[in-house]
Motif scaffolding. Sequence first.
Motif, PDB file in Angstrom:
ATOM      1  N   ARG A  51       4.350 -61.341  -7.983  1.00  0.00           N
ATOM      2  CA  ARG A  51       4.452 -59.978  -7.357  1.00  0.00           C
ATOM      3  C   ARG A  51       4.184 -60.141  -5.880  1.00  0.00           C
ATOM      4  O   ARG A  51       3.756 -61.170  -5.428  1.00  0.00           O
ATOM      5  N   ASP A  52       5.009 -59.372  -5.292  1.00  0.00           N
ATOM      6  CA  ASP A  52       4.912 -58.997  -3.813  1.00  0.00           C
ATOM      7  C   ASP A  52       4.285 -57.607  -3.306  1.00  0.00           C
ATOM      8  O   ASP A  52       5.094 -56.655  -3.199  1.00  0.00           O
ATOM      9  N   ASN A  53       3.135 -57.606  -3.106  1.00  0.00           N
ATOM     10  CA  ASN A  53       2.688 -56.232  -2.807  1.00  0.00           C
ATOM     11  C   ASN A  53       3.231 -55.743  -1.506  1.00  0.00           C
ATOM     12  O   ASN A  53       3.087 -54.297  -1.484  1.00  0.00           O
ATOM     13  N   ALA A  54       3.472 -56.315  -0.607  1.00  0.00           N
ATOM     14  CA  ALA A  54       4.335 -55.834   0.518  1.00  0.00           C
ATOM     15  C   ALA A  54       5.531 -55.296   0.390  1.00  0.00           C
ATOM     16  O   ALA A  54       5.909 -54.146   1.024  1.00  0.00           O
ATOM     17  N   LYS A  55       6.050 -55.883  -0.859  1.00  0.00           N
ATOM     18  CA  LYS A  55       7.437 -55.149  -1.069  1.00  0.00           C
ATOM     19  C   LYS A  55       7.464 -54.344  -2.166  1.00  0.00           C
ATOM     20  O   LYS A  55       8.586 -53.625  -2.869  1.00  0.00           O
ATOM     21  N   ASN A  56       6.346 -54.101  -2.843  1.00  0.00           N
ATOM     22  CA  ASN A  56       5.997 -52.953  -4.016  1.00  0.00           C
ATOM     23  C   ASN A  56       7.023 -53.563  -5.217  1.00  0.00           C
ATOM     24  O   ASN A  56       7.781 -52.791  -5.889  1.00  0.00           O
ATOM     25  N   THR A  57       7.045 -55.042  -5.350  1.00  0.00           N
ATOM     26  CA  THR A  57       8.004 -55.454  -6.353  1.00  0.00           C
ATOM     27  C   THR A  57       7.331 -56.488  -7.102  1.00  0.00           C
ATOM     28  O   THR A  57       6.538 -57.316  -6.483  1.00  0.00           O
ATOM     29  N   VAL A  58       7.447 -56.406  -8.538  1.00  0.00           N
ATOM     30  CA  VAL A  58       7.092 -57.408  -9.313  1.00  0.00           C
ATOM     31  C   VAL A  58       8.460 -58.448  -9.867  1.00  0.00           C
ATOM     32  O   VAL A  58       9.324 -57.672 -10.172  1.00  0.00           O
ATOM     33  N   TYR A  59       8.311 -59.449  -9.979  1.00  0.00           N
ATOM     34  CA  TYR A  59       9.346 -60.390 -10.638  1.00  0.00           C
ATOM     35  C   TYR A  59       9.007 -61.013 -11.910  1.00  0.00           C
ATOM     36  O   TYR A  59       7.854 -61.384 -12.468  1.00  0.00           O
ATOM     37  N   LEU A  60      10.170 -61.486 -12.687  1.00  0.00           N
ATOM     38  CA  LEU A  60       9.764 -62.455 -13.710  1.00  0.00           C
ATOM     39  C   LEU A  60      10.880 -63.442 -13.483  1.00  0.00           C
ATOM     40  O   LEU A  60      12.085 -63.089 -13.756  1.00  0.00           O
ATOM     41  N   GLN A  61      10.537 -64.712 -13.477  1.00  0.00           N
ATOM     42  CA  GLN A  61      11.333 -65.881 -13.145  1.00  0.00           C
ATOM     43  C   GLN A  61      11.658 -66.422 -14.577  1.00  0.00           C
ATOM     44  O   GLN A  61      10.518 -66.714 -15.253  1.00  0.00           O
TER      45      GLN A  61
ATOM     46  N   VAL B  43      23.806 -65.269 -19.306  1.00  0.00           N
ATOM     47  CA  VAL B  43      23.678 -66.688 -18.968  1.00  0.00           C
ATOM     48  C   VAL B  43      23.694 -67.451 -20.151  1.00  0.00           C
ATOM     49  O   VAL B  43      23.337 -67.120 -21.174  1.00  0.00           O
ATOM     50  N   GLN B  44      23.988 -69.018 -19.832  1.00  0.00           N
ATOM     51  CA  GLN B  44      23.881 -69.749 -20.898  1.00  0.00           C
ATOM     52  C   GLN B  44      22.480 -70.433 -21.121  1.00  0.00           C
ATOM     53  O   GLN B  44      21.786 -70.318 -20.460  1.00  0.00           O
ATOM     54  N   PRO B  45      22.624 -70.897 -22.562  1.00  0.00           N
ATOM     55  CA  PRO B  45      21.239 -71.399 -23.016  1.00  0.00           C
ATOM     56  C   PRO B  45      20.835 -72.459 -21.943  1.00  0.00           C
ATOM     57  O   PRO B  45      21.712 -73.322 -21.605  1.00  0.00           O
ATOM     58  N   GLY B  46      19.579 -72.418 -21.722  1.00  0.00           N
ATOM     59  CA  GLY B  46      18.948 -73.553 -20.750  1.00  0.00           C
ATOM     60  C   GLY B  46      19.233 -72.874 -19.249  1.00  0.00           C
ATOM     61  O   GLY B  46      18.628 -73.624 -18.462  1.00  0.00           O
ATOM     62  N   GLY B  47      19.708 -72.040 -18.930  1.00  0.00           N
ATOM     63  CA  GLY B  47      19.873 -71.345 -17.718  1.00  0.00           C
ATOM     64  C   GLY B  47      18.610 -70.366 -17.357  1.00  0.00           C
ATOM     65  O   GLY B  47      17.742 -70.570 -18.045  1.00  0.00           O
ATOM     66  N   SER B  48      18.694 -70.107 -16.137  1.00  0.00           N
ATOM     67  CA  SER B  48      17.594 -69.207 -15.412  1.00  0.00           C
ATOM     68  C   SER B  48      18.247 -67.812 -14.911  1.00  0.00           C
ATOM     69  O   SER B  48      19.209 -67.732 -14.562  1.00  0.00           O
ATOM     70  N   LEU B  49      17.333 -66.794 -14.996  1.00  0.00           N
ATOM     71  CA  LEU B  49      17.547 -65.554 -14.394  1.00  0.00           C
ATOM     72  C   LEU B  49      16.048 -65.174 -13.258  1.00  0.00           C
ATOM     73  O   LEU B  49      15.105 -65.620 -14.044  1.00  0.00           O
ATOM     74  N   ARG B  50      16.111 -64.379 -12.555  1.00  0.00           N
ATOM     75  CA  ARG B  50      14.957 -63.611 -11.944  1.00  0.00           C
ATOM     76  C   ARG B  50      15.167 -62.456 -11.997  1.00  0.00           C
ATOM     77  O   ARG B  50      16.117 -61.739 -11.525  1.00  0.00           O
ATOM     78  N   LEU B  51      14.193 -61.557 -12.804  1.00  0.00           N
ATOM     79  CA  LEU B  51      14.488 -59.924 -12.895  1.00  0.00           C
ATOM     80  C   LEU B  51      13.328 -59.621 -11.646  1.00  0.00           C
ATOM     81  O   LEU B  51      12.293 -60.120 -11.323  1.00  0.00           O
ATOM     82  N   SER B  52      13.676 -58.554 -11.118  1.00  0.00           N
ATOM     83  CA  SER B  52      13.122 -57.637 -10.354  1.00  0.00           C
ATOM     84  C   SER B  52      12.782 -56.239 -10.846  1.00  0.00           C
ATOM     85  O   SER B  52      13.473 -55.646 -11.334  1.00  0.00           O
ATOM     86  N   CYS B  53      11.354 -55.901 -10.472  1.00  0.00           N
ATOM     87  CA  CYS B  53      11.138 -54.271 -10.772  1.00  0.00           C
ATOM     88  C   CYS B  53      10.654 -53.956  -9.346  1.00  0.00           C
ATOM     89  O   CYS B  53       9.488 -54.130  -9.120  1.00  0.00           O
ATOM     90  N   ALA B  54      11.451 -52.672  -8.760  1.00  0.00           N
ATOM     91  CA  ALA B  54      10.879 -52.281  -7.445  1.00  0.00           C
ATOM     92  C   ALA B  54      10.124 -50.912  -7.912  1.00  0.00           C
ATOM     93  O   ALA B  54      10.713 -50.132  -8.623  1.00  0.00           O
ATOM     94  N   ALA B  55       8.943 -50.946  -7.161  1.00  0.00           N
ATOM     95  CA  ALA B  55       8.198 -49.687  -7.764  1.00  0.00           C
ATOM     96  C   ALA B  55       7.898 -48.548  -6.538  1.00  0.00           C
ATOM     97  O   ALA B  55       7.746 -49.217  -5.459  1.00  0.00           O
ATOM     98  N   SER B  56       7.637 -47.475  -6.857  1.00  0.00           N
ATOM     99  CA  SER B  56       7.466 -46.607  -5.751  1.00  0.00           C
ATOM    100  C   SER B  56       6.886 -45.393  -6.588  1.00  0.00           C
ATOM    101  O   SER B  56       6.512 -45.182  -7.889  1.00  0.00           O
ATOM    102  N   GLY B  57       6.192 -44.620  -5.400  1.00  0.00           N
ATOM    103  CA  GLY B  57       5.457 -43.242  -5.925  1.00  0.00           C
ATOM    104  C   GLY B  57       3.891 -43.466  -6.432  1.00  0.00           C
ATOM    105  O   GLY B  57       3.359 -42.443  -6.951  1.00  0.00           O
ATOM    106  N   PHE B  58       3.232 -44.908  -6.350  1.00  0.00           N
ATOM    107  CA  PHE B  58       2.013 -44.949  -6.549  1.00  0.00           C
ATOM    108  C   PHE B  58       1.547 -46.069  -5.475  1.00  0.00           C
ATOM    109  O   PHE B  58       2.246 -46.991  -5.054  1.00  0.00           O
ATOM    110  N   ARG B  59       0.102 -46.485  -5.451  1.00  0.00           N
ATOM    111  CA  ARG B  59      -0.182 -47.433  -4.801  1.00  0.00           C
ATOM    112  C   ARG B  59      -0.239 -48.637  -5.474  1.00  0.00           C
ATOM    113  O   ARG B  59      -1.010 -49.212  -6.087  1.00  0.00           O
TER     114      ARG B  59
END
Length: 115
Positions: free
Chosen positions: A71-81, A11-27
Amino acid sequence: VQLVESGGGLVQPGGSLRLSCAASGFRFSNYAMNWYHQAPGKERELVAVIASAGGSTMYADSVKGRFTISRDNAKNTVYLQMNSLKPEDTAVYYCKTTVAGINYWGQGTQVTVSS
């Protein structure tokens, strides 16, 4: 426990990205989640933390006001905008959690900020 990051890229300087982390195997909803980054030749550093219920967050000074963890606990996912990205944000980004005293890491996703 498995953590799988995605969303990195170039991404160019000043731009944006959204990272996702999908989790499984635990509550997922019971545990805090963390994002770290590691730049070439540097130690891995904590970027952001979100509590299990999502109401409490913490950020490294270097990203405050630019990054948002959620985070979206229904999707077991954490995000970093990530907004207003800078070249010094270039790093591999990892998500991490600690379950029963054991730290679990994802494989990481590369973020490169360059023109």
